[in-house]
Design a protein around this motif. Structure first.
Motif, PDB file in Angstrom:
ATOM      1  N   PRO A  67       0.856  -1.177   0.163  1.00  0.00           N
ATOM      2  CA  PRO A  67       0.085   0.086   0.126  1.00  0.00           C
ATOM      3  C   PRO A  67       0.883   1.335  -0.052  1.00  0.00           C
ATOM      4  O   PRO A  67       1.743   1.311   0.672  1.00  0.00           O
ATOM      5  CB  PRO A  67      -0.764  -0.166   1.217  1.00  0.00           C
ATOM      6  N   ARG A  68       0.089   2.189  -0.781  1.00  0.00           N
ATOM      7  CA  ARG A  68       1.148   3.586  -0.889  1.00  0.00           C
ATOM      8  C   ARG A  68       0.074   4.737  -0.574  1.00  0.00           C
ATOM      9  O   ARG A  68      -0.752   5.076  -1.399  1.00  0.00           O
ATOM     10  CB  ARG A  68       1.764   3.720  -2.269  1.00  0.00           C
ATOM     11  N   THR A  69       0.504   5.042   0.460  1.00  0.00           N
ATOM     12  CA  THR A  69      -0.841   6.260   0.964  1.00  0.00           C
ATOM     13  C   THR A  69       0.024   7.536   1.252  1.00  0.00           C
ATOM     14  O   THR A  69      -0.004   8.290   2.501  1.00  0.00           O
ATOM     15  CB  THR A  69      -1.510   5.872   2.319  1.00  0.00           C
ATOM     16  N   LEU A  70       0.824   8.255   0.498  1.00  0.00           N
ATOM     17  CA  LEU A  70       1.740   9.327   0.764  1.00  0.00           C
ATOM     18  C   LEU A  70       0.912  10.273   1.483  1.00  0.00           C
ATOM     19  O   LEU A  70       1.490  10.963   2.539  1.00  0.00           O
ATOM     20  CB  LEU A  70       2.572   9.623  -0.368  1.00  0.00           C
ATOM     21  N   GLU A  71      -0.116  11.041   0.895  1.00  0.00           N
ATOM     22  CA  GLU A  71      -0.694  12.034   1.418  1.00  0.00           C
ATOM     23  C   GLU A  71      -1.067  11.731   2.920  1.00  0.00           C
ATOM     24  O   GLU A  71      -0.966  12.736   3.672  1.00  0.00           O
ATOM     25  CB  GLU A  71      -1.918  12.443   0.632  1.00  0.00           C
ATOM     26  N   VAL A 166      16.923   1.900  19.134  1.00  0.00           N
ATOM     27  CA  VAL A 166      15.793   1.856  19.994  1.00  0.00           C
ATOM     28  C   VAL A 166      14.787   0.986  19.527  1.00  0.00           C
ATOM     29  O   VAL A 166      14.189   1.283  18.549  1.00  0.00           O
ATOM     30  CB  VAL A 166      15.373   3.176  20.267  1.00  0.00           C
ATOM     31  N   PHE A 167      14.699  -0.361  19.989  1.00  0.00           N
ATOM     32  CA  PHE A 167      13.633  -1.180  19.743  1.00  0.00           C
ATOM     33  C   PHE A 167      12.597  -1.026  20.556  1.00  0.00           C
ATOM     34  O   PHE A 167      12.644  -1.215  21.974  1.00  0.00           O
ATOM     35  CB  PHE A 167      14.233  -2.493  19.782  1.00  0.00           C
ATOM     36  N   CYS A 168      11.333  -0.911  20.081  1.00  0.00           N
ATOM     37  CA  CYS A 168      10.231  -0.538  20.686  1.00  0.00           C
ATOM     38  C   CYS A 168       9.018  -1.644  20.763  1.00  0.00           C
ATOM     39  O   CYS A 168       8.933  -2.308  19.734  1.00  0.00           O
ATOM     40  CB  CYS A 168       9.609   0.686  20.300  1.00  0.00           C
ATOM     41  N   GLU A 169       8.316  -1.733  21.579  1.00  0.00           N
ATOM     42  CA  GLU A 169       7.261  -2.941  21.815  1.00  0.00           C
ATOM     43  C   GLU A 169       6.408  -2.795  20.661  1.00  0.00           C
ATOM     44  O   GLU A 169       5.861  -1.702  20.291  1.00  0.00           O
ATOM     45  CB  GLU A 169       6.508  -3.048  23.206  1.00  0.00           C
ATOM     46  N   THR A 170       5.828  -3.842  20.320  1.00  0.00           N
ATOM     47  CA  THR A 170       5.083  -4.073  19.082  1.00  0.00           C
ATOM     48  C   THR A 170       3.570  -3.542  19.609  1.00  0.00           C
ATOM     49  O   THR A 170       3.215  -3.738  20.662  1.00  0.00           O
ATOM     50  CB  THR A 170       4.544  -5.583  18.902  1.00  0.00           C
ATOM     51  N   VAL A 171       2.918  -2.562  18.718  1.00  0.00           N
ATOM     52  CA  VAL A 171       1.588  -2.109  19.066  1.00  0.00           C
ATOM     53  C   VAL A 171       0.716  -3.090  18.344  1.00  0.00           C
ATOM     54  O   VAL A 171       0.815  -3.417  17.396  1.00  0.00           O
ATOM     55  CB  VAL A 171       1.676  -0.725  18.524  1.00  0.00           C
ATOM     56  N   ARG A 172      -0.408  -3.074  19.214  1.00  0.00           N
ATOM     57  CA  ARG A 172      -1.504  -4.033  18.845  1.00  0.00           C
ATOM     58  C   ARG A 172      -2.855  -3.368  18.642  1.00  0.00           C
ATOM     59  O   ARG A 172      -3.273  -2.457  19.252  1.00  0.00           O
ATOM     60  CB  ARG A 172      -1.592  -5.341  19.698  1.00  0.00           C
ATOM     61  N   GLU A 173      -3.559  -4.170  17.878  1.00  0.00           N
ATOM     62  CA  GLU A 173      -5.263  -3.792  17.843  1.00  0.00           C
ATOM     63  C   GLU A 173      -5.769  -4.141  19.171  1.00  0.00           C
ATOM     64  O   GLU A 173      -5.277  -5.205  19.998  1.00  0.00           O
ATOM     65  CB  GLU A 173      -5.861  -4.317  16.682  1.00  0.00           C
ATOM     66  N   PRO A 174      -6.901  -3.640  19.496  1.00  0.00           N
ATOM     67  CA  PRO A 174      -7.685  -4.350  20.750  1.00  0.00           C
ATOM     68  C   PRO A 174      -7.720  -5.684  20.983  1.00  0.00           C
ATOM     69  O   PRO A 174      -7.722  -6.167  21.531  1.00  0.00           O
ATOM     70  CB  PRO A 174      -8.938  -3.470  20.811  1.00  0.00           C
ATOM     71  N   ASP A 175      -7.907  -6.397  19.657  1.00  0.00           N
ATOM     72  CA  ASP A 175      -8.063  -7.663  19.594  1.00  0.00           C
ATOM     73  C   ASP A 175      -6.700  -8.538  19.524  1.00  0.00           C
ATOM     74  O   ASP A 175      -6.663  -9.571  19.295  1.00  0.00           O
ATOM     75  CB  ASP A 175      -8.984  -8.153  18.443  1.00  0.00           C
ATOM     76  N   GLY A 176      -5.512  -7.937  19.553  1.00  0.00           N
ATOM     77  CA  GLY A 176      -4.431  -8.580  19.782  1.00  0.00           C
ATOM     78  C   GLY A 176      -3.798  -8.656  18.397  1.00  0.00           C
ATOM     79  O   GLY A 176      -2.431  -8.699  18.514  1.00  0.00           O
ATOM     80  N   LEU A 177      -4.246  -8.320  17.464  1.00  0.00           N
ATOM     81  CA  LEU A 177      -3.670  -8.462  15.967  1.00  0.00           C
ATOM     82  C   LEU A 177      -2.590  -7.434  15.981  1.00  0.00           C
ATOM     83  O   LEU A 177      -2.606  -5.897  16.285  1.00  0.00           O
ATOM     84  CB  LEU A 177      -4.476  -8.177  14.980  1.00  0.00           C
ATOM     85  N   ARG A 182       0.212  -4.240   6.206  1.00  0.00           N
ATOM     86  CA  ARG A 182      -0.602  -5.426   5.163  1.00  0.00           C
ATOM     87  C   ARG A 182      -1.829  -5.438   5.670  1.00  0.00           C
ATOM     88  O   ARG A 182      -2.579  -6.119   5.079  1.00  0.00           O
ATOM     89  CB  ARG A 182       0.359  -6.597   5.129  1.00  0.00           C
ATOM     90  N   ASN A 183      -2.277  -5.290   7.015  1.00  0.00           N
ATOM     91  CA  ASN A 183      -3.262  -5.735   7.668  1.00  0.00           C
ATOM     92  C   ASN A 183      -4.600  -5.049   6.768  1.00  0.00           C
ATOM     93  O   ASN A 183      -5.693  -5.477   6.569  1.00  0.00           O
ATOM     94  CB  ASN A 183      -3.448  -5.127   8.954  1.00  0.00           C
ATOM     95  N   ASP A 265      -5.690 -14.875   3.534  1.00  0.00           N
ATOM     96  CA  ASP A 265      -6.461 -14.107   2.578  1.00  0.00           C
ATOM     97  C   ASP A 265      -5.275 -13.578   1.513  1.00  0.00           C
ATOM     98  O   ASP A 265      -5.515 -12.424   1.173  1.00  0.00           O
ATOM     99  CB  ASP A 265      -7.137 -12.856   3.335  1.00  0.00           C
ATOM    100  N   GLY A 266      -4.501 -14.469   1.292  1.00  0.00           N
ATOM    101  CA  GLY A 266      -3.268 -13.818   0.410  1.00  0.00           C
ATOM    102  C   GLY A 266      -2.298 -12.795   0.914  1.00  0.00           C
ATOM    103  O   GLY A 266      -1.492 -12.446   0.111  1.00  0.00           O
ATOM    104  N   VAL A 267      -2.212 -12.685   2.399  1.00  0.00           N
ATOM    105  CA  VAL A 267      -1.336 -11.712   2.791  1.00  0.00           C
ATOM    106  C   VAL A 267      -0.704 -12.479   3.757  1.00  0.00           C
ATOM    107  O   VAL A 267      -1.136 -13.241   4.608  1.00  0.00           O
ATOM    108  CB  VAL A 267      -2.382 -10.778   3.729  1.00  0.00           C
TER     109      VAL A 267
END
Length: 275
Positions: A67-71, A166-177, A182-183, A265-267
């Protein structure tokens, strides 16, 4: 916020004693913004780059679909307080064919490296170029890409870049994803199934903590993946955090990671937990 497309303009502007850098491929989400926010807080000047790097894609279709979403990305960066954004073209970054090869040894042959040949050479090449262009004092990366973090750590140490990583913890959606660019490619129906990835990691951790061996843990969770109609598993491994090598016995006093990659789903999605 300043936006530059050329290397020279970027270098002429960045003349601060404290530069925090966040390299990205765009399609920004809250995980990226958390890195930017930390760079803003901890440095005099915050810099982000947006560049979809072709040399790290071993699958041309994956590159085309990225995905490319520059603006939207620029708007989010400005709202986060970012000072400078470097947005080069492929020609600006690679005036000629890239022929240099960076060999990371065993580290690039396991996990992601086994399924994406040449990927980490591309990562090492573009990150080296970006570090030379921006010349940051600190660089920020998310731990969702745990093997990329290890690769970049090796790069910085072996080439004496003098950059604080500086390595930072993974940020997750409320359901854990785990948040990922790519989501957005997941259909609404398959997005509902996606948290299974994080659940599989938690299942692995629980099994290990309850005395199940790493090999049996991997077997049980792989069986759960194989029984799920929506997923195709690439790998699920219990590894030592230090070198990402598979372990035979779990020792709670040693930092461990459970890592996985699967297609939905192909991702292709990756995730890990560290404990």
């Amino acid at each position: 916020m300043k936006v530059f497309e050329s290397i020279i303009e970027t270098q002429n502007y960045i003349k601060s004693h404290s530069v925090g850098f966040v390299p990205t491929m765009g399609a920004l989400h809250e995980g990226h913004i958390s890195l930017i926010s930390r760079a803003v807080k901890e440095n005099e000047l915050s810099v982000a780059s947006i560049f979809v790097n072709p040399t790290q894609f071993n699958n041309p279709d994956d590159l085309a679909k990225y995905p490319r979403t520059l603006e939207t990305d620029l708007d989010r960066l400005e709202k986060a307080g970012c000072d400078v954004v470097f947005v080069p073209s492929v020609r600006e970054m690679y005036p000629g064919p890239a022929v240099l090869k960076i060999d990371f040894g065993r580290l690039e042959q396991i996990l992601e490296g086994a399924f994406r040949p040449g990927h980490f050479n591309g990562v090492g090449l573009v990150v080296s170029k970006l570090f030379h262009i921006v010349r940051p004092h600190r660089a920020y990366f998310g731990q969702k890409d745990i093997q990329q973090c290890a690769i970049i750590n090796r790069l910085v140490n072996d080439l004496s870049f003098g950059i604080e990583l500086v390595f930072c913890e993974t940020v997750r959606e409320p359901d854990g994803l785990a948040m990922s660019s790519r989501n957005v490619r997941l259909s609404p129906e398959k997005r509902q199934a996606a948290p299974f990835i994080y659940q599989s990691l938690l299942q692995g951790k629980e099994l290990l903590l309850n005395g199940v061996s790493p090999a049996e843990t991997e077997r049980q969770v792989a069986a759960a993946y194989n029984g799920h109609p929506d997923f195709t598993l690439e790998y699920y491994e219990v590894v030592a955090f230090e070198n990402l090598e598979r372990i035979q016995h779990y020792d709670p006093s040693v930092k461990t990671a459970v890592v996985t990659a699967a297609h939905l789903d192909g991702v292709r999605l990756i995730d890990n937990i560290i404990f």
